[in-house]
Write an enzyme that holds these catalytic residues in place. Structure first.
Site, mmCIF file in Angstrom:
data_model
loop_
_atom_site.group_PDB
_atom_site.id
_atom_site.type_symbol
_atom_site.label_atom_id
_atom_site.label_comp_id
_atom_site.label_asym_id
_atom_site.label_seq_id
_atom_site.Cartn_x
_atom_site.Cartn_y
_atom_site.Cartn_z
ATOM 1 N N ASP A 1 -8.983 -66.037 0.472
ATOM 2 C CA ASP A 1 -8.777 -64.599 0.413
ATOM 3 C C ASP A 1 -8.196 -64.018 1.692
ATOM 4 O OD1 ASP A 1 -11.126 -65.037 1.830
ATOM 5 O OD2 ASP A 1 -12.372 -63.758 0.566
ATOM 6 N N MET B 1 -13.765 -67.618 -0.404
ATOM 7 C CA MET B 1 -13.733 -68.987 0.116
ATOM 8 C C MET B 1 -15.119 -69.633 0.094
ATOM 9 S SD MET B 1 -11.157 -68.421 3.369
ATOM 10 C CE MET B 1 -11.120 -70.162 3.804
ATOM 11 N N HIS B 2 -15.139 -70.921 0.385
ATOM 12 C CA HIS B 2 -16.338 -71.699 0.716
ATOM 13 C C HIS B 2 -17.262 -72.000 -0.461
ATOM 14 C CE1 HIS B 2 -15.067 -70.625 4.719
ATOM 15 N NE2 HIS B 2 -15.434 -69.372 4.580
#
Length: 496
Positions: free
Chosen positions: A237, A78-79
């Site tokens: 995830d 992520m991110h």
């Protein structure tokens, strides 16, 4: 029928070929490097991910009837900030989830814009790993590249774009950008304005089990796939891993011990903890979740046992450890090798061994590393418990869960039962489940998860160890506050 689940990890992509009954037909893993251009920075070229996926899919279905492939789902890190220009070309390497370059931007958001304001807009405060601070960093340090941005994407969504030609994301992954109004499931106009971007630069928002579209015919031919394969929106995830472990309904919990470690708590309603120490994110099918994230979990053992001790046999290193020998005078370990997110939100935090003596054996240091990760997970669990959330058992997944020592320590530190799955393949397995729903071959995600997630073993806490670990945790949790001023001074000295 077959479904492909893609787990876009930090160091490798893992692909699963899953049968409709949930059985694993084949797995393929393709590794790629991480770039560390400066201390505390981490980034990757998204094109490397796509190259790995293209090679991996062809290998995954080799020797099997590709005509049986019905759907694809992506889960992944992520991110990360993936930015494309007007021709959909990658502008710069993706700034990853564990990158710590945005300390100044996080301080600006939390202190100048204000934590309360940011939380009211998004349900969260700024953390260094989130996407919004990375946009601010890019605007300040790479203004030319920033001006070229036509589309802002997340890592797994870049793969979905390459498959379908559609710019889209799901709510769980979008929650980690700090650009989403999580409660109302829409991009926050004010947060976009703060970061100097517009909604037209953002991907479309979908539920994780929604279909983005189908694989582009040219891409399908390259990959050896049949025409018309459905691509699900997928999930971040941790959300994908929770689906694959069956932690879908309110009241369930999933703990993941991968490179990072997470505590994932689904909920039917939106909620924010009093300190914003946990992330308040969307999930799937209208649900929400609270999540605590520690930046270094299994990676701590990889660092100590692999890089420092130069061992490839982690089991052999753990064998001398006597799990029943727990006392307050054994050494302690702080697992902050990449700084820390939950609950401290401190990019300057660092790892540390405390309490070493001349007669400290290697086995006590091995134990301390495992315990330090368990205590950091306990920090997150205790924030949830302080909000009145009961956590009495949890599913457990991730590479760190393969250690019998880690499983027993964690169960005793948390004083809960930990359920291990018959098939534990992390985010890729949950992504395949989302593909089943997107293909309408399963009624909904909860039903699908219940059908494929089967428990093989439960690890219960040892009452005697639980009491002993209570004493060790009481001492351990005093270490970070004591070292915090030193961490800050070290960071200032490095900057100077």
């Amino acid at each position: 029928m077959y479904y492909i689940g893609i787990d876009l990890g930090t160091s490798a992509v893992k692909l699963l070929l899953v049968r409709e009954d949930g059985g694993i037909e084949n797995t393929v893993s393709k590794a790629y490097p991480v770039e560390y251009p400066h201390p505390g920075w981490s980034q990757q070229d998204p094109r490397v991910w796509w190259d790995a996926v293209r090679a991996g899919v062809r290998e995954l279905i080799a020797g099997r009837d590709a005509a049986l492939v019905r759907g694809i789902g992506c889960g992944g890190q992520m991110h990360g900030l993936v930015v494309l220009d007007a021709d959909d070309a990658v502008i710069r390497p993706c700034i990853l989830w564990n990158d710590g370059r945005t300390e100044a931007e996080v301080a600006y958001l939390n202190e100048e814009i204000g934590r309360d304001r940011i939380s009211s807009l998004t349900g969260n405060i700024a953390f260094a790993g989130f996407t919004a601070p990375k946009l601010l960093w890019m605007r300040a340090h790479e203004p030319g590249e920033f001006a070229r941005i036509a589309k802002i994407m997340l890592p797994k969504d870049y793969l979905s774009y390459q498959l379908t030609g559609v710019h889209a994301t799901d709510f769980s992954d979008a929650s980690g950008t700090l650009l989403l109004d999580v409660e109302h499931r829409r991009w926050s106009t004010e947060m976009l304005d703060i970061c100097g971007v517009s909604e037209k630069q953002m991907p479309a928002l979908l539920d994780g089990a929604d279909a983005i579209g189908t694989v582009d015919p040219n891409v399908a031919r390259q990959l050896g796939l049949p025409p018309g394969v459905t691509v699900a929106a997928g999930a971040g995830d941790n959300a994908a891993a929770a689906v694959g472990c069956g932690a879908v309904a309110s009241g369930s919990c999933n703990i993941s011990l991968g490179t990072s470690g997470t505590v994932f708590i689904p909920s039917d309603s939106f909620r924010v903890d009093a300190q914003n120490a946990l992330h308040s994110f969307d999930y799937i099918e209208g649900r929400f979740h609270l999540m605590g994230c520690i930046l270094s979990a299994a990676s701590c053992s990889g660092w100590f046992l692999g890089d420092i001790l130069r061992s490839e046999d982690f089991d052999a290193q753990e064998r001398p450890v006597d799990p029943s020998r727990v006392s307050s005078d054994l050494p302690y370990f702080l697992p902050y090798l990449m700084g820390e997110r939950s609950p401290h939100n401190d990019t300057s935090a660092r790892g540390a061994f405390i309490g070493l003596r001349a007669d400290t054996p290697r086995s006590d240091m091995v134990r301390a590393v495992r315990e330090g990760v368990a205590f950091a997970i306990r920090d997150c669990v205790d924030v949830a418990r302080a909000e009145g959330i009961e956590i009495r058992r949890s599913t457990l997944c991730g590479g760190g869960a393969r250690s019998a020592l880690m499983r027993q320590i964690l169960a005793s530190v948390l004083d809960i039962d930990l359920d291990l799955l018959q098939t534990e393949q992390g985010p890729g397995y949950g992504a395949a489940a989302l593909a089943m729903v997107a293909c309408k071959d399963q009624r909904d995600v909860q039903t699908c998860a219940r059908d494929i997630a089967r428990i093989k073993e439960t690890v219960s806490p040892d009452p005697e160890l639980t009491g002993a670990y209570e004493q060790r945790y009481r001492i351990w949790r005093q270490l970070y506050p004591a070292l915090r001023p030193i961490y800050r001074e070290m960071g200032e000295s490095h900057e100077g």
